[in-house]
Design a protein around this motif. Structure first.
Motif, mmCIF file in Angstrom:
data_model
loop_
_atom_site.group_PDB
_atom_site.id
_atom_site.type_symbol
_atom_site.label_atom_id
_atom_site.label_comp_id
_atom_site.label_asym_id
_atom_site.label_seq_id
_atom_site.Cartn_x
_atom_site.Cartn_y
_atom_site.Cartn_z
ATOM 1 N N GLU A 29 0.825 -1.210 0.000
ATOM 2 C CA GLU A 29 0.000 0.000 0.000
ATOM 3 C C GLU A 29 0.856 1.256 0.000
ATOM 4 N N VAL A 30 0.231 2.347 -0.457
ATOM 5 C CA VAL A 30 0.882 3.651 -0.537
ATOM 6 C C VAL A 30 0.019 4.671 0.199
ATOM 7 N N LEU A 31 0.608 5.467 1.064
ATOM 8 C CA LEU A 31 -0.111 6.575 1.699
ATOM 9 C C LEU A 31 -0.006 7.780 0.774
ATOM 10 N N VAL A 32 -1.170 8.310 0.365
ATOM 11 C CA VAL A 32 -1.213 9.422 -0.578
ATOM 12 C C VAL A 32 -1.808 10.646 0.098
ATOM 13 N N ARG A 33 -1.125 11.774 -0.039
ATOM 14 C CA ARG A 33 -1.720 13.072 0.337
ATOM 15 C C ARG A 33 -2.580 13.496 -0.834
ATOM 16 N N ILE A 34 -3.889 13.473 -0.646
ATOM 17 C CA ILE A 34 -4.816 13.721 -1.743
ATOM 18 C C ILE A 34 -4.937 15.214 -2.013
ATOM 19 N N HIS A 35 -4.787 15.594 -3.265
ATOM 20 C CA HIS A 35 -4.994 16.980 -3.679
ATOM 21 C C HIS A 35 -6.352 17.170 -4.347
ATOM 22 N N ALA A 36 -6.886 16.114 -4.954
ATOM 23 C CA ALA A 36 -8.181 16.212 -5.622
ATOM 24 C C ALA A 36 -8.806 14.826 -5.719
ATOM 25 N N ALA A 37 -10.130 14.805 -5.715
ATOM 26 C CA ALA A 37 -10.916 13.586 -5.907
ATOM 27 C C ALA A 37 -12.048 13.944 -6.855
ATOM 28 N N ASP A 72 -12.007 8.030 -6.892
ATOM 29 C CA ASP A 72 -10.962 8.668 -7.689
ATOM 30 C C ASP A 72 -10.052 9.526 -6.818
ATOM 31 N N LEU A 73 -8.768 9.563 -7.177
ATOM 32 C CA LEU A 73 -7.848 10.445 -6.456
ATOM 33 C C LEU A 73 -6.705 10.880 -7.357
ATOM 34 N N ALA A 74 -6.116 12.020 -6.994
ATOM 35 C CA ALA A 74 -4.841 12.465 -7.546
ATOM 36 C C ALA A 74 -4.108 13.167 -6.413
ATOM 37 N N GLY A 75 -2.815 12.867 -6.257
ATOM 38 C CA GLY A 75 -2.072 13.465 -5.158
ATOM 39 C C GLY A 75 -0.611 13.057 -5.181
ATOM 40 N N ARG A 76 0.046 13.222 -4.034
ATOM 41 C CA ARG A 76 1.466 12.894 -3.912
ATOM 42 C C ARG A 76 1.674 11.786 -2.895
ATOM 43 N N VAL A 77 2.616 10.930 -3.183
ATOM 44 C CA VAL A 77 2.959 9.842 -2.267
ATOM 45 C C VAL A 77 3.655 10.407 -1.036
ATOM 46 N N GLU A 78 3.144 10.054 0.139
ATOM 47 C CA GLU A 78 3.755 10.462 1.407
ATOM 48 C C GLU A 78 4.654 9.361 1.964
ATOM 49 N N LEU A 79 4.121 8.144 2.001
ATOM 50 C CA LEU A 79 4.854 7.002 2.535
ATOM 51 C C LEU A 79 4.536 5.782 1.684
ATOM 52 N N PHE A 101 -12.439 10.956 -0.344
ATOM 53 C CA PHE A 101 -12.942 12.240 0.156
ATOM 54 C C PHE A 101 -12.317 12.501 1.520
ATOM 55 N N ALA A 102 -10.998 12.645 1.504
ATOM 56 C CA ALA A 102 -10.225 12.815 2.733
ATOM 57 C C ALA A 102 -8.878 13.436 2.376
ATOM 58 N N GLU A 103 -8.176 13.917 3.395
ATOM 59 C CA GLU A 103 -6.874 14.535 3.148
ATOM 60 C C GLU A 103 -5.792 13.501 2.844
ATOM 61 N N TYR A 104 -5.941 12.302 3.384
ATOM 62 C CA TYR A 104 -4.991 11.219 3.145
ATOM 63 C C TYR A 104 -5.756 9.918 2.925
ATOM 64 N N THR A 105 -5.144 9.005 2.192
ATOM 65 C CA THR A 105 -5.725 7.681 2.022
ATOM 66 C C THR A 105 -4.613 6.673 1.781
ATOM 67 N N CYS A 106 -4.899 5.409 2.050
ATOM 68 C CA CYS A 106 -4.004 4.327 1.673
ATOM 69 C C CYS A 106 -4.591 3.631 0.450
ATOM 70 N N ALA A 107 -3.796 3.523 -0.592
ATOM 71 C CA ALA A 107 -4.235 2.896 -1.835
ATOM 72 C C ALA A 107 -3.317 1.735 -2.169
ATOM 73 N N LYS A 108 -3.879 0.717 -2.802
ATOM 74 C CA LYS A 108 -3.064 -0.402 -3.254
ATOM 75 C C LYS A 108 -2.153 0.057 -4.391
ATOM 76 N N GLU A 109 -0.935 -0.437 -4.390
ATOM 77 C CA GLU A 109 0.028 -0.037 -5.407
ATOM 78 C C GLU A 109 -0.505 -0.283 -6.815
ATOM 79 N N GLU A 110 -1.198 -1.415 -7.021
ATOM 80 C CA GLU A 110 -1.682 -1.740 -8.368
ATOM 81 C C GLU A 110 -2.841 -0.854 -8.819
ATOM 82 N N ASN A 111 -3.417 -0.078 -7.891
ATOM 83 C CA ASN A 111 -4.521 0.822 -8.244
ATOM 84 C C ASN A 111 -4.050 2.239 -8.531
ATOM 85 N N LEU A 112 -2.736 2.437 -8.637
ATOM 86 C CA LEU A 112 -2.170 3.758 -8.886
ATOM 87 C C LEU A 112 -1.255 3.735 -10.104
ATOM 88 N N ALA A 113 -1.091 4.898 -10.708
ATOM 89 C CA ALA A 113 -0.106 5.095 -11.775
ATOM 90 C C ALA A 113 0.424 6.509 -11.646
#
Length: 324
Positions: A29-37, A72-79, A101-113
């Motif tokens: 998993e990847v912790l993402v700082r979400i900038h937009a959803a 849906d999300l777009a943001g920067r990887v934190e951890l 719909f949050a400031e941070y989320t954990c997403a599966k690596e395979e669900n991101l690009a």
């Protein structure tokens, strides 16, 4: 962190903007700082718990298992958690998760690009669910080839506006069906022809198409088949209305049962199966200039309930994006 949550199923009034604990990424998993959803019909269905089939699919029978909505999300990887290999802190990413719909989320690596370089975070957040659904409908279920004719019903909506552009990029002659207020948008997307459904019935049988895409509509299966060539393909994407138990998915079930007995290929696409490769394929289309997300408007996290209501009422051109 701030997040839009709900503890019970129901209308948008069940949503609450609250402070909750920041999640910790696990293995893969990847912790993402979400900038937009962004908002899509699936958000409403999971919030409302309707049709009841959704609850039986593991989202919670009496109450939602996941408190935070949004996909849906777009943001920067934190951890990054253990076993993550494709991303590192600071990477700009887009994709899906359970609770954007949050400031941070954990997403599966395979669900991101990696985020398309020529898109803002707001634009990128509009792409994953609707864009991948359109890609799978046009390319996979529809088996579209260059030179074919395509009818996109709901061409000005979240999935439809991507489907129009993808079909054009693959060399099709595209006719888009939409309301009067969205006709100019659909033309700007590259549609060769536009049908205003308030003035003309595109499924009256006067014209037939190699591929018909019905994006979350409610037209009867018989009407959709009238617009289909004898050896054509129909793809029903989602569906609204219907009963409380299976909702608009009844048309898809009937299509699958009927398909073996007709020369027409009748397919349903009830649930988008997100794959990392599809996000990468969309990024290539976007960076090549063949695909551009349409953002109707942006709104702050606190206005998510109104955004969902506007979407389900059909008042949205393209996508609504949430700034976080």
């Amino acid at each position: 962190m701030k997040a839009m949550t709900h503890a019970t199923y129901g209308p948008t009034s069940v949503l609450r903007l609250e402070e909750i604990d920041r999640p910790v990424p696990g293995s893969g998993e990847v912790l993402v700082r979400i900038h937009a959803a962004s908002v899509d019909p699936g958000v409403w269905h999971l919030m409302a718990g309707m049709p009841y089939l959704i609850r039986a699919m593991g989202f919670g029978l009496r109450a939602p298992k996941a408190r935070v909505r949004g996909q849906d999300l777009a943001g920067r990887v934190e951890l990054v958690g253990p076993d993550v290999t494709r991303f590192r802190p600071g990477d700009e990413v887009y994709g899906t998760c359970d609770g954007s719909f949050a400031e941070y989320t954990c997403a599966k690596e395979e669900n991101l690009a990696h985020k398309p370089a020529n898109l803002t975070f707001e634009q990128a957040a509009a792409v994953p669910v609707s864009g991948v659904t359109a890609l799978q409908a046009v390319r996979d279920a529809g088996r579209l080839t260059s030179g074919q004719s395509v009818l996109v019903i709901g061409a000005g909506g979240g999935i439809g506006h991507f489907a129009v552009q993808l079909a054009k990029a693959l060399g099709a002659h595209v006719t888009g069906v939409c309301s009067t207020s969205k006709a100019d948008l659909v033309r700007s997307l590259g549609a060769d022809e536009v049908v205003d459904y308030t003035r003309e019935d595109a499924t009256d049988g006067s014209r037939r198409y190699d591929l018909v895409l019905d994006t979350a509509g409610n037209r009867p299966l018989a009407a959709l088949r009238r617009a289909l060539a004898p050896r054509g393909t129909l793809v029903i994407i989602g569906g609204e209305g219907g009963g409380d138990w299976i909702g608009g998915n009844g048309r898809q079930l009937r299509a699958l049962l009927l398909s073996p007995f007709t020369g027409q290929r009748l397919r349903g696409l009830a649930v988008m199966n997100l794959r990392h490769g599809d996000l990468e394929a969309l990024r290539e289309f976007i960076e090549a200039g063949s695909l551009t997300p349409v953002v109707d408007r942006t709104c702050p996290l606190a206005e998510v309930p109104q955004a969902i209501d506007d979407l389900m009422a059909g008042r949205v051109r393209g996508k609504i994006v949430v700034r976080i």
